[in-house]
Design an enzyme around this catalytic site. Structure first.
Site, mmCIF file in Angstrom:
data_model
loop_
_atom_site.group_PDB
_atom_site.id
_atom_site.type_symbol
_atom_site.label_atom_id
_atom_site.label_comp_id
_atom_site.label_asym_id
_atom_site.label_seq_id
_atom_site.Cartn_x
_atom_site.Cartn_y
_atom_site.Cartn_z
ATOM 1 N N LYS A 52 19.313 28.395 24.853
ATOM 2 C CA LYS A 52 18.250 28.373 26.106
ATOM 3 C C LYS A 52 19.162 29.007 27.074
ATOM 4 O O LYS A 52 18.409 29.821 27.795
ATOM 5 C CB LYS A 52 18.293 26.713 26.428
ATOM 6 C CG LYS A 52 16.622 26.450 25.502
ATOM 7 C CD LYS A 52 16.661 24.985 25.220
ATOM 8 C CE LYS A 52 15.244 24.667 24.314
ATOM 9 N NZ LYS A 52 15.522 22.849 24.096
ATOM 10 N N GLN A 96 17.660 17.863 26.041
ATOM 11 C CA GLN A 96 18.130 18.390 24.293
ATOM 12 C C GLN A 96 17.867 16.845 23.555
ATOM 13 O O GLN A 96 18.730 15.848 23.857
ATOM 14 C CB GLN A 96 19.108 19.254 24.749
ATOM 15 C CG GLN A 96 19.212 19.531 22.808
ATOM 16 C CD GLN A 96 17.610 20.396 22.773
ATOM 17 O OE1 GLN A 96 17.547 21.312 23.871
ATOM 18 N NE2 GLN A 96 17.301 20.731 21.697
ATOM 19 N N ASP A 119 10.323 20.674 30.049
ATOM 20 C CA ASP A 119 9.819 20.190 28.684
ATOM 21 C C ASP A 119 7.985 19.999 29.176
ATOM 22 O O ASP A 119 7.916 19.714 28.074
ATOM 23 C CB ASP A 119 10.741 19.246 28.390
ATOM 24 C CG ASP A 119 11.693 19.611 27.345
ATOM 25 O OD1 ASP A 119 11.590 21.299 26.964
ATOM 26 O OD2 ASP A 119 12.790 19.273 27.553
HETATM 27 N N1 GUN Z 1 13.978 19.384 20.567
HETATM 28 C C1 GUN Z 1 13.526 20.240 20.013
HETATM 29 N N2 GUN Z 1 12.661 20.664 20.659
HETATM 30 C C2 GUN Z 1 12.739 20.382 21.668
HETATM 31 C C3 GUN Z 1 12.612 20.511 22.718
HETATM 32 O O1 GUN Z 1 11.391 21.668 23.281
HETATM 33 N N3 GUN Z 1 12.836 20.391 24.711
HETATM 34 C C4 GUN Z 1 13.662 19.368 24.434
HETATM 35 N N4 GUN Z 1 14.720 19.001 25.116
HETATM 36 N N5 GUN Z 1 14.585 18.582 22.621
HETATM 37 C C5 GUN Z 1 13.605 19.248 22.137
#
Ligand code: GUN
Length: 283
Positions: A52, A96, A119
């Site tokens: 990211k 996350q 998200d």
């Molecule tokens: N963990 C697995 N997929 C995601 C996601 O799309 N966003 C976040 N914040 N954590 C994750």
């Protein structure tokens, strides 16, 4: 033989568009900024967070990382989110998941300001997605919709079967397919005779997390198979839920793992961050 849908190519095109929007915003004096929070040392989460950050660099979004130890308290985490909510230079906040077990994930997601929730996990944004008027879309399901659009795969009137009902993928995926006028069936761990549903799917989206869960006999000839899962096989290689080679013989289109949905998720996150920056600049 099914066409392989190239998520790397589609996401690269999206990232180019996002980069151009970032350049425009910067001309207006706006620097889109994403704050990323990682608690603990889960290796998969570390990889996701690094990817990211790299995507941010690629498109010109400023990223600010907050790497916290595994024993971080709920109070400390909530205090950080409060600071980031108030910080006008921060447009997007991503925590996350999964969080270490002692932390209350639901309370954490509720603490993130809905307008910075890139998200789209906050109940307010989930509600907006349900109603169909959301600005911020859940990254993985929105990435799947983008792939279908790019490949000119119609959804309206088609039977779309989603395997999995998680809050991150399955549930929002079903809502986006429904918003696109698909006829949607959600199957899950308690569904009896899953194959009876998958065999009638025009579009099959799988997010189960089990290697070879989707076998060729479960797929209708000519169906589109979108594989969201990222599993590791016995040799440690990444793979999805579908028995890729065998399913490719039956399906009309299929997404590979890796190189399918994964890169789309990150591209959508970049898009959401730019949308959030634009929306906040108008306030
Ligand atoms: N963990 C697995 N997929 C995601 C996601 O799309 N966003 C976040 N914040 N954590 C994750």
């Amino acid at each position: 033989m099914a066409k392989r849908i190239d998520g790397k190519k589609i996401s690269a095109a999206m990232l180019e568009t996002v980069a151009a929007e970032v350049t425009e915003l910067k001309k207006e004096g706006i620097e889109p900024t994403l704050a990323v929070i990682l608690v603990g040392e889960d290796p998969a989460s570390q990889v996701y967070v690094r990817n990211k950050q790299r995507a941010c660099e690629q498109v010109g979004i400023r990223s600010v990382s907050h790497i916290l130890p595994a024993d971080t308290t709920q109070q400390t985490l909530l205090a950080l989110i409060d600071t980031l909510n108030r910080d006008k230079s921060v447009n997007g906040i991503l925590c996350q998941l999964p969080l270490p077990k002692h932390l209350d994930e639901e309370q954490v997601l509720l603490a993130i300001s809905p307008e910075k929730d890139v998200d789209a996990f906050h109940p307010v944004n989930v509600g907006r997605i349900t109603i169909g008027n959301a600005d911020l879309l859940p990254c993985t399901p929105a990435g799947v919709m983008e792939m279908l659009r790019y490949e000119n795969i119609p959804v309206a009137g088609k039977h779309c079967v989603v395997l999995g009902r998680s809050n991150i993928v399955g549930k929002p995926m079903a809502l986006l397919l429904l918003a696109a006028n698909g006829t949607v069936t959600v199957c899950h761990s308690k569904t009896e005779n899953i194959a009876a549903y998958t065999r009638t799917a025009d579009i099959l989206v799988t997010a189960v997390g089990k290697q070879n869960f989707v076998t060729a006999d479960m797929v209708k000839p000519g169906a589109v198979v979108i594989d969201v899962s990222i599993n590791r096989n016995a040799e440690g290689k990444l793979c999805g839920d579908a028995d890729f080679d065998a399913v490719s013989e039956v399906a009309s289109c299929i997404t590979p793992v890796p190189g399918g949905v994964g890169p789309m998720t990150i591209a959508m996150l970049m898009k959401n961050t730019v949308s959030a920056a634009r929306a906040q600049s108008k306030k």
